[in-house]
Design an enzyme around this catalytic site. Structure first.
Site, PDB file in Angstrom:
ATOM      1  N   CYS A   2      -3.276  82.939  25.240  1.00 20.63           N
ATOM      2  CA  CYS A   2      -2.543  82.183  26.264  1.00 20.63           C
ATOM      3  C   CYS A   2      -3.007  80.722  26.319  1.00 20.63           C
ATOM      4  CB  CYS A   2      -2.675  82.791  27.652  1.00 20.63           C
ATOM      5  SG  CYS A   2      -2.145  84.502  27.782  1.00 20.63           S
ATOM      6  N   ARG A  27      -1.359  79.460  20.903  1.00 18.80           N
ATOM      7  CA  ARG A  27      -2.192  80.407  21.632  1.00 18.80           C
ATOM      8  C   ARG A  27      -1.396  81.587  22.190  1.00 18.80           C
ATOM      9  NH1 ARG A  27      -7.122  78.378  22.775  1.00 18.80           N
ATOM     10  NH2 ARG A  27      -7.397  79.984  24.354  1.00 18.80           N
ATOM     11  N   TRP A  74       0.478  85.048  25.795  1.00 25.81           N
ATOM     12  CA  TRP A  74       0.348  86.141  24.829  1.00 25.81           C
ATOM     13  C   TRP A  74       0.057  87.379  25.660  1.00 25.81           C
ATOM     14  CZ3 TRP A  74      -3.340  89.747  23.258  1.00 25.81           C
ATOM     15  CH2 TRP A  74      -3.089  90.364  22.033  1.00 25.81           C
ATOM     16  N   ASN A 100      -5.689  82.866  31.650  1.00 27.02           N
ATOM     17  CA  ASN A 100      -5.895  83.264  30.258  1.00 27.02           C
ATOM     18  C   ASN A 100      -7.068  84.231  30.246  1.00 27.02           C
ATOM     19  OD1 ASN A 100      -6.419  83.490  27.514  1.00 27.02           O
ATOM     20  ND2 ASN A 100      -7.272  81.434  27.309  1.00 27.02           N
ATOM     21  N   GLY A 101      -6.853  85.457  29.763  1.00 30.12           N
ATOM     22  CA  GLY A 101      -7.933  86.434  29.706  1.00 30.12           C
ATOM     23  C   GLY A 101      -7.490  87.788  30.229  1.00 30.12           C
ATOM     24  N   GLU A 487      -7.593  88.206   1.682  1.00 29.64           N
ATOM     25  CA  GLU A 487      -7.024  87.086   2.435  1.00 29.64           C
ATOM     26  C   GLU A 487      -5.564  86.848   2.058  1.00 29.64           C
ATOM     27  OE1 GLU A 487      -6.631  83.678   4.903  1.00 29.64           O
ATOM     28  OE2 GLU A 487      -7.817  85.520   4.964  1.00 29.64           O
ATOM     29  N   LYS A 491      -2.418  87.022   4.693  1.00 22.45           N
ATOM     30  CA  LYS A 491      -1.462  85.939   4.912  1.00 22.45           C
ATOM     31  C   LYS A 491      -0.027  86.445   4.805  1.00 22.45           C
ATOM     32  CE  LYS A 491      -3.937  82.872   6.156  1.00 22.45           C
ATOM     33  NZ  LYS A 491      -4.631  83.975   6.725  1.00 22.45           N
ATOM     34  N   GLU A 494       0.801  88.546   7.887  1.00 18.39           N
ATOM     35  CA  GLU A 494       0.866  87.770   9.124  1.00 18.39           C
ATOM     36  C   GLU A 494       2.192  87.055   9.308  1.00 18.39           C
ATOM     37  OE1 GLU A 494      -3.427  86.052  10.418  1.00 18.39           O
ATOM     38  OE2 GLU A 494      -2.690  85.321   8.504  1.00 18.39           O
ATOM     39  N   HIS A 510      -8.447 104.465  -7.827  1.00 18.21           N
ATOM     40  CA  HIS A 510      -8.889 105.479  -6.869  1.00 18.21           C
ATOM     41  C   HIS A 510      -7.893 105.619  -5.715  1.00 18.21           C
ATOM     42  CE1 HIS A 510     -12.771 105.914  -8.891  1.00 18.21           C
ATOM     43  NE2 HIS A 510     -12.731 104.599  -9.053  1.00 18.21           N
ATOM     44  N   LYS A 609      -3.370  82.199  17.902  1.00 22.10           N
ATOM     45  CA  LYS A 609      -4.387  81.545  17.082  1.00 22.10           C
ATOM     46  C   LYS A 609      -5.808  81.866  17.538  1.00 22.10           C
ATOM     47  CE  LYS A 609      -5.606  78.530  13.918  1.00 22.10           C
ATOM     48  NZ  LYS A 609      -5.312  78.822  12.506  1.00 22.10           N
TER      49      LYS A 609
END
Length: 614
Positions: A2, A27, A74, A100-101, A487, A491, A494, A510, A609
């Site tokens: 947020c 955010r 968020w 926020n939280g 990574e 990406k 995401e 495997h 983010k």
């Protein structure tokens, strides 16, 4: 997550807050809202959707006033909708809050307030908090600031809040625990925000609240700062911001992510600037020099991080063990604190975070410090919580990263960690002088080699068009490039919403090999350095099962070219530095595939983010 924004001063608050919210949408962006005080009453508008939707919705209310607060969300408690959006009124309508939280004990507080006659319209913990503040204010007969302090001593969780009271129309009360909060100090005006980006064009002076601090921001007066726990006076430390406006604008690029991919040559150079003195054969890092004995005598290094930063930590594991010969363990910060880890005062913990506010990583830091470990932070944001909580550290100097999917954060983190490993290797006598200078000289060439890697962008667009409709992808690498495979897969997941998995190339046999057919794209990192022949064998195994092979190879490679469906070249470098180059085409592939699929590259669904909740 947020984003919160507040303003109190002589300007019209609405444009300041709206622009600030747009800069904080990284955010959270599933809903947004604003509350403005016009001198008589609070005018509130909020909506599901992005800040652009709020701009349209807000035309329905009066936009007058030089005091206001705004929020981009968020979602945690309650689905994204108009009702659950912030700000939230108290039952009387006199108080309004943004938050926020997470308030973990909100349910028990809500039950008690319900018994006292309070009615709740939303599913949020935030509406519970604002009504708790109102109840304290009423029953204790105290002013807003004291009511906020008493209420916060009753809650469990994390918060950054801004509260406005129509009975105290010349002030905003703010407080912080676990979630970041900055106060910009202008000329007879104050700005409140989750970070400095909303007010950078108005002032370069800011105060960052510490955990369990609250501030009363009043027109015509200095900031009044107090400790929440014991009401003791705290004294604000005003920092001069280094950020500039150009860094947080797109600069002609279609998306922040693309801009930040192309900023990597400069960002890497800025990261080693003043630290890497190749002509003198020196690495200078004050955080290492001042704590050299801690590192040299460490039984092991523990690296904690989340997401992309965790992948950078995996690369660092190879680098530290290979170059400095120090044992390394890499841990998900989100798991570390919950498994009763064995930590001693002989351990060094390295915490990595782009934002410096990652809640799980901060919790891991606190646990390690309690056990006596030496804690070293690697982060990007000056003045962030991790920078303040750690014993020592190093900034990456990547500049603001606005795109939710990290790019330059990854390469600059690897750069800092490489410098650390090289300095420790030299101190331990693991290198000859000639080999040491070779590494330093080669690291200095990496920015230009990243630029060369970026020249493959047109080819990568063509390849992206071929695979944009894939439903699954596999990423393979070995050694230093196994974390790069992870990574690369992250990406793609995401920002394009294509399922992708990264594996060590040898592990393909495997299990994952069962997935390979003519419809499966397999991205293989096959540079000449490292286990090249082994990776070539893995490519042949894929080819024999008709998998589609997209290979990242060293310039001039012919062997893999004969086997792969597509080849993307990167310049040659030392094995330990290859991740700085091989990650570039994977970033561009993800970007172009996402754009071609019509995805919101900078604001992928469900993500934010800065993850400031556990």
């Amino acid at each position: 997550m947020c984003g919160i924004v507040g303003y109190i001063g002589h300007r019209d608050a609405f444009p300041v807050i709206i622009k600030g919210l747009q800069r904080l949408e990284y955010r959270g962006y599933d809903s947004a809202g604003i509350a403005l005080y016009d001198g008589n009453k609070i005018n509130l508008s909020k909506t599901k959707g992005k800040v652009e939707d709020l701009k349209s919705k807000a035309k329905e209310i009066s936009l007058e006033g030089s005091i206001g607060i705004g929020h981009t969300r968020w979602a945690t408690h309650g689905v994204p909708n108009d009702v659950n959006s912030h700000p939230h009124y108290s039952n009387s309508g006199n108080l309004v809050i943004i938050h926020n939280g997470i308030i973990e004990n909100y349910e028990s507080i809500k039950q008690e307030l319900t018994k006292r006659g309070y009615v709740f319209k939303s599913d949020t913990d935030t509406e519970v908090l604002v009504n708790l503040i109102e109840e304290v204010k009423k029953t204790e007969n105290v002013k807003l600031g004291k009511a906020v302090q008493i209420a916060l001593n009753q809650v469990v969780g994390a918060y950054a809040i801004a509260v406005f009271d129509v009975e105290k129309p010349d002030e905003i009360v703010v407080a912080k625990l676990g979630s970041p909060l900055a106060i910009g100090i202008g000329d007879n005006e104050f700005f409140i925000a989750s970070d400095a980006s909303p007010f950078i064009e108005f002032t370069n002076n800011a105060v960052y609240l510490e955990d369990e601090e609250m501030a009363i921001v009043r027109l015509g007066k200095e900031i009044k700062l107090r400790k929440i726990k014991d009401d003791s006076v705290a004294y604000p430390r005003i920092l001069e911001l280094q950020m500039n406006l150009e860094e947080i604008e797109k600069g002609g690029y279609d998306h922040f992510m693309l801009k930040e991919i192309y900023e990597q040559p400069r960002a890497i150079k800025d990261t080693y600037r003043g630290r890497l003195l190749a002509d003198q054969g020196l690495v200078k890092m004050s955080g290492i020099e001042q704590n050299m004995e801690k590192f040299i005598n460490a039984n092991r290094i523990i690296i904690v991080a989340c997401g992309t930063s965790w992948h950078a930590g995996l690369v660092a594991e190879y680098i530290f063990e290979d170059l400095a010969r120090i044992p390394v363990e890499v841990e998900y910060a989100s798991e570390f604190r919950y498994r009763n880890p064995v930590i001693t005062d002989k351990d060094v913990l390295i915490a990595i975070s782009q934002s410096g506010e990652t809640a799980d990583t901060l919790a891991a830091i606190k646990l390690a410090k309690e056990k006596g470990a030496f804690v070293f932070g690697v982060c990007n944001v000056v003045g962030s919580s991790i920078a303040r909580e750690t014993d020592a550290g190093a900034y990456t100097h990547a500049g603001p990263e606005i795109g939710v999917a990290s790019t330059k954060a990854f390469t600059t983190q690897i750069t800092v960690l490489t410098l650390m490993a090289l300095r420790l290797a030299k101190a331990k006598g693991e290198f000859s002088e000639a080999k040491y200078r070779e590494y330093l000289t080669e690291l200095e060439t990496i920015p230009s080699k990243v630029e060369k890697s970026l020249e493959s962008n047109t080819l990568i667009e063509i390849i992206s068009d071929v695979y944009k409709d894939s439903t699954n992808c596999l990423y393979l690498g070995r050694g230093y490039n196994f974390p790069v495979a992870l990574e690369g897969a992250l990406k793609l997941k995401e920002i394009s919403y294509i399922h992708a998995e990264g594996y060590p190339a040898a592990e393909m046999k495997h299990g994952p090999i069962a997935l390979i057919d003519e419809h499966m794209p397999v991205f293989v990192i096959a540079t000449k350095k490292g286990h090249y022949e082994k990776v070539v064998s893995n490519i042949q195994e894929i080819k024999s099962r008709k998998g589609k092979i997209i290979a990242i190879v060293t310039e001039g490679d012919e062997q893999v070219r004969d086997l792969a469906d597509h080849v993307i070249e990167v310049p040659e470098t030392l094995e330990s530095l290859t991740p700085l180059l091989t990650t570039i085409p994977l970033q561009l592939l993800s970007y172009h595939i996402a754009v071609m699929r019509g995805c919101n590259v900078d604001q992928p669904r469900n993500l934010a983010k800065s993850v400031t909740v556990e």
